[in-house]
Motif scaffolding. Structure first.
Motif, PDB file in Angstrom:
ATOM      1  N   HIS A 105      -8.489  -1.416  -3.414  1.00 37.53           N
ATOM      2  CA  HIS A 105      -8.548  -0.359  -2.353  1.00 37.53           C
ATOM      3  C   HIS A 105      -8.697   1.100  -3.179  1.00 37.53           C
ATOM      4  CE1 HIS A 105      -8.977   1.610   1.508  1.00 37.53           C
ATOM      5  NE2 HIS A 105      -7.946   2.434   1.163  1.00 37.53           N
ATOM      6  N   ASP A 106      -7.674   1.334  -4.033  1.00 38.40           N
ATOM      7  CA  ASP A 106      -7.666   2.463  -4.742  1.00 38.40           C
ATOM      8  C   ASP A 106      -9.014   2.664  -5.572  1.00 38.40           C
ATOM      9  OD1 ASP A 106      -5.411   3.127  -3.383  1.00 38.40           O
ATOM     10  OD2 ASP A 106      -4.052   3.161  -5.128  1.00 38.40           O
ATOM     11  N   ARG A 119      -9.570   3.203   5.532  1.00 43.02           N
ATOM     12  CA  ARG A 119      -8.038   2.516   5.696  1.00 43.02           C
ATOM     13  C   ARG A 119      -7.882   1.231   6.308  1.00 43.02           C
ATOM     14  NH1 ARG A 119      -3.870   7.342   7.540  1.00 43.02           N
ATOM     15  NH2 ARG A 119      -4.765   8.129   5.718  1.00 43.02           N
ATOM     16  N   PRO A 164      -3.988  -3.422  -2.546  1.00 39.06           N
ATOM     17  CA  PRO A 164      -3.759  -1.863  -3.027  1.00 39.06           C
ATOM     18  C   PRO A 164      -4.620  -1.512  -4.101  1.00 39.06           C
ATOM     19  CG  PRO A 164      -1.901  -3.308  -3.455  1.00 39.06           C
ATOM     20  CD  PRO A 164      -2.766  -4.036  -2.823  1.00 39.06           C
ATOM     21  N   HIS A 208       0.699  -1.221  -0.013  1.00 39.95           N
ATOM     22  CA  HIS A 208       0.158   0.031  -0.050  1.00 39.95           C
ATOM     23  C   HIS A 208       0.738   1.226  -0.029  1.00 39.95           C
ATOM     24  CE1 HIS A 208      -3.872  -2.049   0.564  1.00 39.95           C
ATOM     25  NE2 HIS A 208      -3.332  -2.817   1.217  1.00 39.95           N
ATOM     26  N   ALA A 258      -8.186  -1.761   3.818  1.00 36.31           N
ATOM     27  CA  ALA A 258      -7.486  -1.749   2.889  1.00 36.31           C
ATOM     28  C   ALA A 258      -6.555  -3.191   2.807  1.00 36.31           C
ATOM     29  CB  ALA A 258      -6.309  -0.565   2.710  1.00 36.31           C
ATOM     30  N   ARG A 259      -6.256  -3.710   3.958  1.00 38.31           N
ATOM     31  CA  ARG A 259      -5.504  -5.067   3.818  1.00 38.31           C
ATOM     32  C   ARG A 259      -6.362  -6.163   3.324  1.00 38.31           C
ATOM     33  NH1 ARG A 259      -5.587  -6.354  10.475  1.00 38.31           N
ATOM     34  NH2 ARG A 259      -7.887  -6.172  10.882  1.00 38.31           N
ATOM     35  N   TYR A 277     -12.087   8.105   3.364  1.00 42.47           N
ATOM     36  CA  TYR A 277     -10.591   7.462   3.062  1.00 42.47           C
ATOM     37  C   TYR A 277     -10.281   7.132   4.549  1.00 42.47           C
ATOM     38  CZ  TYR A 277      -6.207   6.484   0.532  1.00 42.47           C
ATOM     39  OH  TYR A 277      -5.398   6.062  -0.120  1.00 42.47           O
TER      40      TYR A 277
END
Length: 435
Positions: free
Chosen positions: A258-259, A247, A255, A220, A250-251, A243
């Motif tokens: 998530h974006d 966050r 990456p 990330h 995100a894991r 965001y």
């Protein structure tokens, strides 16, 4: 040849040796038979003896008419085992070619072959293109940050050291202590042996968790925190709040996913804002964008005019009281400069007391705790002067073994009431002692 490198025969389960037969109609996985089972007409489940088949053998030339495919594979395995340049050992392991033949063939077809060079170049270029299509990656070519120990950047990165790909303190930092006294001996009972194995398994799971956390940081792009924050600020305030909230998930997504998730919500926010603006135009009876631009210009002018009327009414309320008017002008100046306006505290005696001092932007404010900030606001003392007075009183108290109020007033030449409040505060907080 190592027979264990060959797949087993589906008929007799023996290890296959070339040539052997592969069914062209069954699979995957491939249905392989040795010659003996094939001649017996072995059948199994969907495989029938009348299926079409292929004869698998490597007894054919590939790069050189005098070298079979099997010898090519044996040469590559021998070079891998013996090392490049040890041609005598390579020839001894192959048993079918001499030292000179091995060296000449390898240099001609695997080192100086332009076909292989262009193929490797194309593979490298394709790999570089593949790596460029990522979200916010950390490339090994980038120079990683090297924060000093216990610095602000090091604390923001949770003690991660990118140059070493490691943490100052690992996750579950004392996990190895559970293994320091474990020793496997022959006279252990079954229960004790199983207990030791369980402890080792627990330690192994902790190591996997450490690697997982490091992988999340790399994937990330969290090791370059400043670049990460710059990318985050490009979103509107509402999307930044989302965001920050998302966050922690995100894991789970990874990456790139998530974006994409955040970008989709940013696009949704923009669409909702544009839809709301179009609905406002529709409610005002506007049907084209030319009229919409005129409407926006007039709306802005009306808002500015309304704000001026509001400010004028406030001025008329305070114009008769010079002190109140001065406070109002000071508050408006704070608003124009982007500071938080101070609110005057009403006095019970009927007199207007001075409002608390606004410490925003004053040098030395970050060195004060909350109680010291409150004191400076009420006494209306700038933080830099307070720190100087505090240091002088503490030093004098250490020299004399105690400090009296008269000595404090003689030491700092300010208003006696302010000196008394500072003196009482320092004694109450334990910075100095009364003589």
């Amino acid at each position: 040849d190592d027979p264990f490198d060959k797949p087993p025969c589906r008929g007799c389960s023996s290890y296959l040796s070339e040539p052997y037969v592969k069914c062209a109609e069954c699979g995957p996985p491939p249905f392989l038979l040795c010659l003996q089972c094939f001649t017996r007409g072995f059948e199994y489940k969907k495989h029938q003896s009348d299926h079409t088949y292929e004869i698998m053998t490597s007894d054919f030339p590939v790069l050189d008419p005098n070298w079979t495919a099997q010898e090519e594979m044996s040469l590559l395995e021998a070079v891998m085992d013996c090392g490049f340049g040890n041609w005598q050992d390579v020839a001894n392991q192959m048993c079918t070619k001499s030292k000179e033949e091995c060296e000449k063939h390898y240099m001609k077809h695997f080192i100086n072959n332009p076909l292989f060079a262009s193929t490797l170049l194309n593979l490298k270029q394709a790999e570089e293109v593949q790596h460029t299509e990522t979200a916010i990656p950390f490339h090994p070519a980038d120079d990683p940050p090297r924060p000093t120990f216990d610095s602000l950047l090091s604390r923001d990165m949770a003690g991660y050291m990118p140059a070493r790909a490691d943490f100052v303190e690992e996750f579950d930092n004392y996990a190895e202590w559970d293994l320091r006294d474990i020793d496997f001996v022959e006279d252990d009972s079954d229960i004790l042996h199983a207990l030791k194995i369980a402890v080792v398994d627990i330690y192994h799971s902790r190591l996997k968790e450490r690697q997982r956390r490091k992988k999340i940081i790399r994937d990330h792009g969290l090791i370059n925190l400043r670049k990460f924050q710059i990318l985050e600020r490009r979103y509107p305030k509402e999307v930044q709040d989302l965001y920050e909230t998302m966050r922690r998930f995100a894991r789970i997504l990874g990456p790139v996913e998530h974006d994409k998730f955040i970008e989709s919500h940013a696009l949704e926010f923009e669409l909702r804002r544009e839809i709301k603006r179009l609905q406002e135009y529709r409610a005002a009876g506007i049907t084209n964008f030319c009229s919409a631009r005129t409407y926006d210009h007039l709306k802005k002018s009306r808002d500015e005019e309304r704000l001026k009327r509001t400010m004028l009414s406030e001025v008329l309320q305070y114009i008769q009281d010079s002190s109140a008017c001065q406070q109002w002008l000071s508050r408006q100046a704070d608003i124009d400069s982007g500071l938080t306006p101070t609110v005057p505290v009403p006095s019970t005696t009927g007199r207007r007391s001075a409002p608390p001092l606004n410490l925003t932007g004053l040098p030395g404010t970050e060195k004060l705790n909350e109680k010291e900030k409150e004191l400076c606001q009420m006494v209306r003392l700038v933080p830099g002067a307070y720190l100087e007075y505090k240091a002088a009183l503490v030093n004098e108290c250490n020299k004399q073994g105690g400090l009296r109020l008269a000595q404090a007033r003689a030491l700092i030449k300010i208003d006696v009431n302010k000196t008394r409040k500072i003196y009482d505060f320092l004694i109450r907080e334990g910075y100095i002692t009364k003589a």
